[in-house]
Each structure stands twice: as C-alpha cells, then as structure tokens.
Design an enzyme around this catalytic site. Structure first.
Site, PDB file in Angstrom:
ATOM      1  N   ASP A   1     -52.213 -23.325 -42.330  1.00 43.19           N
ATOM      2  CA  ASP A   1     -52.799 -21.977 -42.048  1.00 43.19           C
ATOM      3  C   ASP A   1     -53.330 -21.176 -42.887  1.00 43.19           C
ATOM      4  O   ASP A   1     -54.098 -20.165 -42.771  1.00 43.19           O
ATOM      5  CB  ASP A   1     -51.771 -21.209 -41.213  1.00 43.19           C
TER       6      ASP A   1
ATOM      7  N   ARG B   1     -47.389  -9.072 -35.222  1.00 39.85           N
ATOM      8  CA  ARG B   1     -47.443  -9.635 -36.482  1.00 39.85           C
ATOM      9  C   ARG B   1     -46.987  -8.504 -37.703  1.00 39.85           C
ATOM     10  O   ARG B   1     -46.207  -8.780 -38.388  1.00 39.85           O
ATOM     11  CB  ARG B   1     -48.531 -10.289 -36.751  1.00 39.85           C
TER      12      ARG B   1
ATOM     13  N   HIS C   1     -53.261 -10.372 -33.634  1.00 42.65           N
ATOM     14  CA  HIS C   1     -54.020  -9.686 -34.883  1.00 42.65           C
ATOM     15  C   HIS C   1     -55.111  -8.868 -34.498  1.00 42.65           C
ATOM     16  O   HIS C   1     -55.822  -9.131 -33.875  1.00 42.65           O
ATOM     17  CB  HIS C   1     -54.502 -10.685 -35.773  1.00 42.65           C
TER      18      HIS C   1
ATOM     19  N   CYS D   1     -61.188 -14.580 -39.332  1.00 40.42           N
ATOM     20  CA  CYS D   1     -59.832 -15.056 -39.906  1.00 40.42           C
ATOM     21  C   CYS D   1     -59.861 -15.796 -41.237  1.00 40.42           C
ATOM     22  O   CYS D   1     -59.050 -16.054 -41.963  1.00 40.42           O
ATOM     23  CB  CYS D   1     -59.020 -16.081 -38.878  1.00 40.42           C
TER      24      CYS D   1
ATOM     25  N   ASN E   1     -35.194  26.800   7.317  1.00 38.07           N
ATOM     26  CA  ASN E   1     -35.097  27.653   8.354  1.00 38.07           C
ATOM     27  C   ASN E   1     -35.059  26.305   9.701  1.00 38.07           C
ATOM     28  O   ASN E   1     -34.114  26.732  10.547  1.00 38.07           O
ATOM     29  CB  ASN E   1     -36.682  28.209   8.667  1.00 38.07           C
ATOM     30  N   ALA E   2     -35.415  25.375   9.452  1.00 40.62           N
ATOM     31  CA  ALA E   2     -35.571  24.544  10.661  1.00 40.62           C
ATOM     32  C   ALA E   2     -34.240  23.932  11.016  1.00 40.62           C
ATOM     33  O   ALA E   2     -34.078  23.753  12.304  1.00 40.62           O
ATOM     34  CB  ALA E   2     -36.506  23.408  10.270  1.00 40.62           C
TER      35      ALA E   2
ATOM     36  N   SER F   1     -33.975  15.487   4.207  1.00 39.26           N
ATOM     37  CA  SER F   1     -35.001  16.486   3.923  1.00 39.26           C
ATOM     38  C   SER F   1     -35.426  16.288   2.367  1.00 39.26           C
ATOM     39  O   SER F   1     -34.743  16.506   1.557  1.00 39.26           O
ATOM     40  CB  SER F   1     -34.455  17.801   4.007  1.00 39.26           C
TER      41      SER F   1
ATOM     42  N   HIS G   1     -35.657  19.767   0.496  1.00 37.56           N
ATOM     43  CA  HIS G   1     -34.442  20.394   0.031  1.00 37.56           C
ATOM     44  C   HIS G   1     -33.568  19.375  -0.873  1.00 37.56           C
ATOM     45  O   HIS G   1     -32.838  19.940  -1.785  1.00 37.56           O
ATOM     46  CB  HIS G   1     -33.713  20.973   1.291  1.00 37.56           C
TER      47      HIS G   1
ATOM     48  N   VAL H   1     -30.821   8.861   9.989  1.00 36.31           N
ATOM     49  CA  VAL H   1     -29.649  10.035   9.454  1.00 36.31           C
ATOM     50  C   VAL H   1     -28.677  10.093  10.553  1.00 36.31           C
ATOM     51  O   VAL H   1     -27.460  10.471  10.258  1.00 36.31           O
ATOM     52  CB  VAL H   1     -30.239  11.205   8.942  1.00 36.31           C
TER      53      VAL H   1
END
Ligand SMILES: NC(=O)c1ccc[n+]([C@@H]2O[C@H](COP(=O)([O-])OP(=O)(O)OC[C@H]3O[C@@H](n4cnc5c(N)ncnc54)[C@H](O)[C@@H]3O)[C@@H](O)[C@H]2O)c1
Ligand SMILES: NC(=[NH2+])NCCC[C@H](N)C(=O)O
Length: 703
Positions: free
Chosen positions: A65, A139, A168, A264, A525-526, A636, A639, A681
């Site tokens: 190389d 590298r 590279h 290169c 509330n519900a 929920s 919540h 649930v």
C-alpha cells in the site's frame, strides 16, 4: 509543468491487494492486475507531470500500500507530521516515509504511539480559509487533532466519518481552489455536516451522488483549476466544469480494489499557510476529559452503552484502564478518556455519561461550578439538568446529596453550602446558587449485584415491556410485590385514567383500595367522574357496562353526576351523604386514602375536587409520590408521564397501557425498576385481584 507545486508518488512495483483493511479490499485479495495497475499509475503520473513537479519515493517490498503516498504524513511549510497507521499491515511504511521527509529537510513530528493518524488521507486544507479539515472515526483518532493544531499552528475542524466505505476523509471530501468543496454528505455525521455547511457557502458545495462517490469521485487531485480523477458521471463532470474547473479523467480501477484512487496515490508536499484563518476560534475545538465508571460494567452492558453514546454523539474514546471484578459480586472499574470535537458535544456526552453513572475522574478534588440566580424562576444558562438518579454535588470539597431528587430540575445550593436541593425552574429565587456544567456532579447508581437482581421481583423482565402472553406471569410477580408492600406498611401510589372504568376495572381497583393495597390515588377529573357515574347510574360515559349497551340519554349521565357532587360541595360530602355508595372514589373516602385529581383543558365540570391550578396539582402529586415504594400507572398517558417525570429512581413503576409506545416511554428509564405491561387495563386489574385473592386464601388454592 504549470505550477510550482510538488507532489510525492510511489511507483506500484510491489502493489497488490495482499490483505483486507478496508471494505474495498474484501473479495479483491490478489485480484488486481499488476500490469494494468502500472499502466494506470503511469497515466496518472503523466497527467500530473504536466501540471506539477512530481517526486518519487522508492517502493519497498512487502509494503504493497506504499503507493498510497497520501498516507505518508501531512505537510505544512517545512513541517511534516508523520503518519501513525492504525493497521499493522501499513505500519512498516512509517520509517521509509520518515526518511524521505527528513531527506527533503522537513522537520518531522511524530505522534505518541497508539494514536493513529493517517496523514493527508485524513487531513485536507481548505483552499480558501486555510484551516484544516481533519477526519476521524475509522483510521485517525480525534485525539490526534490537537497535535496537528499545535504543531502546524492551524485551525483544525474535526469531521466524523460514519460510513466505512469512506474510511479516509479524502475518499469523500475534496476541498478545491477558490473555496469549492466536492463531497459526499452521507459519509459524515449530522454534526459534521452542519460544520461543513457553516464554513462552506451553499454555492460552493458540490454535492455528489452515491454512484460517483463509490467511484472515488472525491478522491481527486486539484491543481489550480484542474481536477484529476477516476472516471465520473457526465452529470458530475458538468457540475464541476460549471464551477470553472477542468476535469481530467484517468482510469484507476486497479487501485479502487485497494480502496484508493488519484488523491490517495499522491501527497502534495508544498503546502503554504494561507494566512490568517477566517474563524477566530481555538486552533482545535477538541476537548478531552477522563471519566470513571464502576459497577457490573459488562453484565449490565453499561460499558457498551457508555462507549456507544460517546461515538453516537460524535466523540471518541480511549479505555485507559479496565479492572474486571474478580469475584462474582465484585464490581469492575473503567477509566476512559473521552474526546469530543467541540465544547457543546463534550457537554452532551458528559451529560449522558453522568446519567449512566460516570464520574469525572478528578472527583475527589473537583468542585461544582455555581452561578447565582438573577431572576426569580430563571436558572443561569448551562444549569445542570437533573435526572431521576440520586445526585451528589461537590461543594467546598464535600459531596452532598441532593434532596427532592427528580428529573428536569436545577440543583440549588443553600447559602451555607451545606445542602443541595432539586428545584424546578419556577421555584428558583434570586439569591439561589445553581450548579452549572458537569464538573462536581455525579449520579449514584446502585450497582446491581447479580444475586440480588435475580431476587428482584421484576428481574426477568428487566426494563422490558411484556407481551400479551407474559401478562399473567407479570401479574403474579406484581401481586406478590403488592402483598409485601402492604404487609410491611409500605406505600403504593396508583395513577389512573377513566379507561379503568370503561374497561370494567373499577370494581377491581376499588377492591385494591378496600383491602389496603393502595395508599394514594392520583388521576384527573375523568376517572372520578366516570367512576361515580358508574356507582350512581350504572353507566360509564352513558354505556351500561353490565349489558354493554348505550342507555338512552346516557351521554348526559356524567354531567348529572358532576352537578350533584357540586351540590354536595365535594366528593367526601357526596360519599358521606350516601350519594356515592360504591366504586373507587367511595373506597378512597371511606378508607381515608388521599387522592389528588389534577385538572386538564378537556375537563367537564369540573368536579369541585379537581385542582385546576396546574402548578398546585403538580405540587400535590409530588407530595403524594414522596416515599412511594411502587407506582402503578394505569391507562393514562397524561398522568403516567406526569408522574414519571417527578419520580426519582428507586421507586418501582409499573405502567399498564394498551399502547406499547406509552409503555416503552415510561419503562425506558434505564433501570430494572420500571416495568411495562402492554394489555387491557380491565383485564390486568381483574387478573391482579384474582391473584391477590389466591395469595390471601392458600387453603382455597389447595382445594
Ligand atoms: N369528561 C371529562 O372531564 C374528561 C374525559 C376524558 C378525559 N379527561 C381528562 O383528560 C385527561 C387525559 O385523559 P386520559 O388520561 O384518559 O387520556 P390519555 O390519552 O392521556 O391516556 C389514555 C391512555 O389509555 C390507553 N388505553 C386505551 N384503551 C386502553 C385499554 N383498554 N387498556 C389499557 N390502556 C388503554 C391509551 O393507550 C392511552 O395511553 C385526564 O386528565 C382526564 O381526566 C376528562
Ligand atoms: N488516502 C487514502 N484514502 N489512501 C487509500 C489507502 C488504501 C489502503 N489500502 C488502506 O486501506 O490503507
């Protein structure tokens, strides 16, 4: 030759694909033709010789190389930073390149051992601004960048490579004369892309497509207005030409097999500083810190998480020390050096590391940075944002534990420096001193001893989400835990939504309250409205739950209930007066179980008990949560998430919802203490009560 530039090349006498150190080499070992390689190299050499002065370094046998001279080092003026190759397959090239640089009179700088940097393959000067773009990720190490900045006296901008085909920087990035940039954006992480976009104006960015990128179109040699490269698409050629460049194509297919092309194969050895860099930044923004992690790092996967989060955030790391616990029970310790390309990214990384229990190494001496609150309800910038985990702040040399631990708060230190408290922004007052940054802060994670974790009731699920078929098993474990909490006088908080009533779960929840399993009830509330509607009129939202049909005029039932309760003044009075005779609210009142109903924008009525002042409702919720052993969150989202936000680590949370996304969000607190159950649930509550009854009557089970 038209330019006074010098380039270094190395003839391909010993070139071959002998090994695999990048994806291009895979499948190509010994598949390249030496003759064709020589021919292609000669062509490139010829093209370049017409443009610049080309020097040659002697090819060395055994180092195939070495043709890729871009990786010899990085040159600026009369200085050369020698490469330190990552792979041993190339490390033997170093002395030959060093000798060449020295023979040419360069002052050679050498990086510390084990600090990879692969020269001009990973470092490219901007042709306008003069700064250095430096790549890391495959590298070269990020930690090498500050050395480049110091030795070459240049501003370094670090770019993180994320696609291993472009290992590279010069495989996907090519600064051109006049401040142009040829590049392939997907090869970089988003932070790096932003950096590029900040520095290079859009009209100067030549973005290439993948098809050209994989032909190494960015691996081009740029000499003034000439760009020399492997074959590219006509479209890209046109684009580059339109920017005023002359494209010279020359085939380099034999070198592509080793993962390289024109750029290169060359190293520009005349690089003159372009004068003052445009930016007035530090030479290199790279920051480094050392952190320690302790615990069952391998078993728990914490070490992997820590290292992943560093790289995912654009940082890099070096494990300096890793002491593996020798006994089953003993913990391991890792000392890790973290580098990040900028202060901001370092802050992000530190924040996440601290959250998983990392401690800055200088923990015994470090001090938290404190800044005063200058305006009520407003923290100083950079305030440390708390997590659910117990947190210590180091003040005047002492580590102090924060009170009221919760997430998303600031840490306020008392004037005498003796106490630390998690305070919501709105609760901060002028005069408070607040921790800023990450110094002197640590979160404390209880090391999960293996044996213990096996005994934990929910351990088999970890922080996971159970599937439908595992619900019964989960319920058995939860029932067992509820029994234990009740029998030892502990605290179970239930937060719930009206779906509990619609799904027929109200009588079961009422049972839990009556039998002493529930110590506090939170909802909106519900839940109260629909529960009392069912208790008083036998319907839930106008539907007769027993018969499963809508009752004529039933849609007004819940309003009638609200109206009646308003007449009584509140739920307690309505129960005491005998208006409400069964159900969840009835059991709360008759068993003296405190409840808080937090209001919302969609509430009808509301009931007189519903707290419509949200801040007050949050305060009341957190009061109820204090000291809880477990929170059962029932259908929920609103919540459950609200409660999750104010609950510190250490409190078991069970979230039941039919939507996996809600459950995952709630149970993903990075701890084994949270469990998600994806199911209806009503079914869950019915199974839970069934199981509790079984536990209560062992004789009945035996029979
Ligand atoms: N009449 C009223 O005043 C009224 C009516 C409805 C809601 N509200 C209020 O609005 C706010 C939000 O209401 P919310 O908490 O019901 O809504 P939410 O959307 O926050 O949560 C409902 C959750 O129930 C889950 N769910 C649906 N069917 C389920 C099933 N069969 N089993 C298990 N989970 C199931 C959903 O996935 C969702 O996550 C609350 O404060 C509530 O009090 C008021
Ligand atoms: N500057 C470059 N991109 N050089 C290419 C180097 C190719 C060589 N096979 C390697 O993997 O190291």
């Amino acid at each position: 030759m038209t330019s006074p530039l010098n380039y270094l090349m190395c003839a391909p006498d010993h070139y071959d694909v002998d090994y695999v150190i990048n994806p291009w080499m895979e499948g190509n070992v010994h598949k390249s033709s030496r003759d064709r390689a020589v021919e292609q190299w000669q062509k490139l050499y010829g093209v370049l010789k017409n443009l610049v002065n080309v020097e040659l370094v002697t090819p060395e046998k055994g180092w195939p190389d070495m043709v890729f001279t871009a990786n010899a080092g990085l040159v600026l003026g009369d200085k050369a930073v020698l490469s330190r190759f990552l792979h041993k397959e190339r490390q033997g090239e170093e002395p030959y390149f060093k000798a060449w640089f020295e023979s040419k009179g360069f002052t050679v700088y050498e990086l510390p051992k084990d600090l990879p940097f692969e020269g001009a393959g990973d470092a490219l000067f901007d042709r306008n601004g003069g700064w250095l773009w430096a790549g890391y990720g495959f590298r070269s190490e990020l930690d090498a960048h500050p050395y480049l900045a110091k030795w070459l006296d240049v501003e370094v901008l670090s770019l993180r490579l994320i696609d291993n085909r472009f290992y590279h920087l010069d495989t996907c990035f090519c600064p051109l004369t006049g401040g142009y940039l040829l590049y392939y954006p997907p090869a970089f992480d988003s932070y790096s892309n932003r950096l590029i976009e900040m520095r290079v104006p859009v009209e100067k960015r030549i973005v290439i497509e993948e098809a050209d990128a994989v032909n190494f179109a960015c691996n081009a040699v740029n000499v003034d207005r000439h760009v020399v490269m492997n074959k590219i698409s006509d479209r890209l050629k046109q684009q580059i030409t339109n920017c005023g460049f002359n494209v010279i194509e020359t085939p380099l297919t034999e070198f592509l097999k080793a993962g390289g092309a024109a750029k290169c194969l060359t190293l520009r050895t005349v690089e003159v500083p372009v004068g003052e860099s445009v930016a007035v930044a530090e030479p290199s923004g790279v920051e480094a810190r050392i952190v320690e992690l302790t615990g069952h790092l391998l078993d728990s996967g914490i070490i992997n998480r820590a290292l992943d989060l560093v790289t995912d955030n654009g940082g890099s790391f070096q494990v300096l020390e890793f002491n593996l616990g020798e006994q089953r029970q003993s913990t391991s310790l890792a000392r890790i050096r973290i580098s990040a390309p900028s202060h901001d990214l370092m802050e992000t990384i530190m924040g996440e590391l601290i959250e998983i229990g990392a401690v800055l190494q200088d923990r015994d001496t470090c001090a938290a940075n404190l800044e005063p609150v200058l305006q009520d309800g407003v923290a100083p910038d950079d305030f440390y944002v708390t997590t659910i985990y117990p947190t210590d702040a180091c003040v005047d040399g002492e580590w102090i534990r924060c009170a009221n631990q919760r997430m998303d708060a600031a840490i306020a230190i008392s004037p005498d420096g003796k106490t630390a408290t998690c305070k919501l922004l709105r609760d901060l007052v002028v005069g408070d001193r607040v921790v800023v940054g990450y110094d002197g802060v640590r979160t404390v994670r209880k090391p999960e001893a293996r044996e213990n974790s096996k005994k934990e009731e929910f351990s088999f699920m970890g922080a996971g989400v159970s599937s439908e078929r595992r619900v019964e098993l989960v319920v058995e474990q939860i029932a067992w835990e509820l029994r234990q909490i009740r029998d030892r006088g502990g605290k179970l908080v239930v937060s719930c939504g009206p779906v509990v009533v619609h799904t027929g779960g109200a009588p079961h929840l009422a049972y839990l309250i009556r039998e002493g399993y529930v110590q506090s009830m939170l909802g909106g509330n519900a839940i109260a409205v629909h529960d009392m509607e069912q208790a008083c009129m036998g319907t839930s939202l106008g539907v007769d739950l027993k018969r499963g049909i809508s009752v004529k005029g039933g849609h007004r039932h819940h309003l009638k209930v609200i109206n009646s309760v308003r007449r009584y003044g509140n739920i307690h009075n309505a129960v005491k007066a005998g208006f409400v005779k069964t159900g969840v609210m009835y059991e709360c009142v008759t068993n003296n179980i405190p409840f808080v109903l937090a209001g919302s924008i969609r509430d009808d009525g509301p009931l007189p008990d519903t707290v419509m002042d949200l801040l007050e409702a949050q305060r009341l919720y957190s009061e109820q949560i204090r000291g809880a052993d477990m929170i059962l969150m029932l259908s929920s989202m609103l919540h459950s998430i609200g409660v999750g936000n104010m609950t510190p680590a250490g409190v078991k949370m069970v979230c039941v919802d039919i939507n996996p996304a809600v459950v995952t969000k709630l149970s993903d607190r990075g701890s084994v203490e949270s469990v998600g159950v994806v199911t209806d649930v009503g079914l869950f509550l019915s199974l839970l009560v069934q199981q509790l009854k079984k536990l209560d009557s062992p004789v009945a089970i035996a029979a």
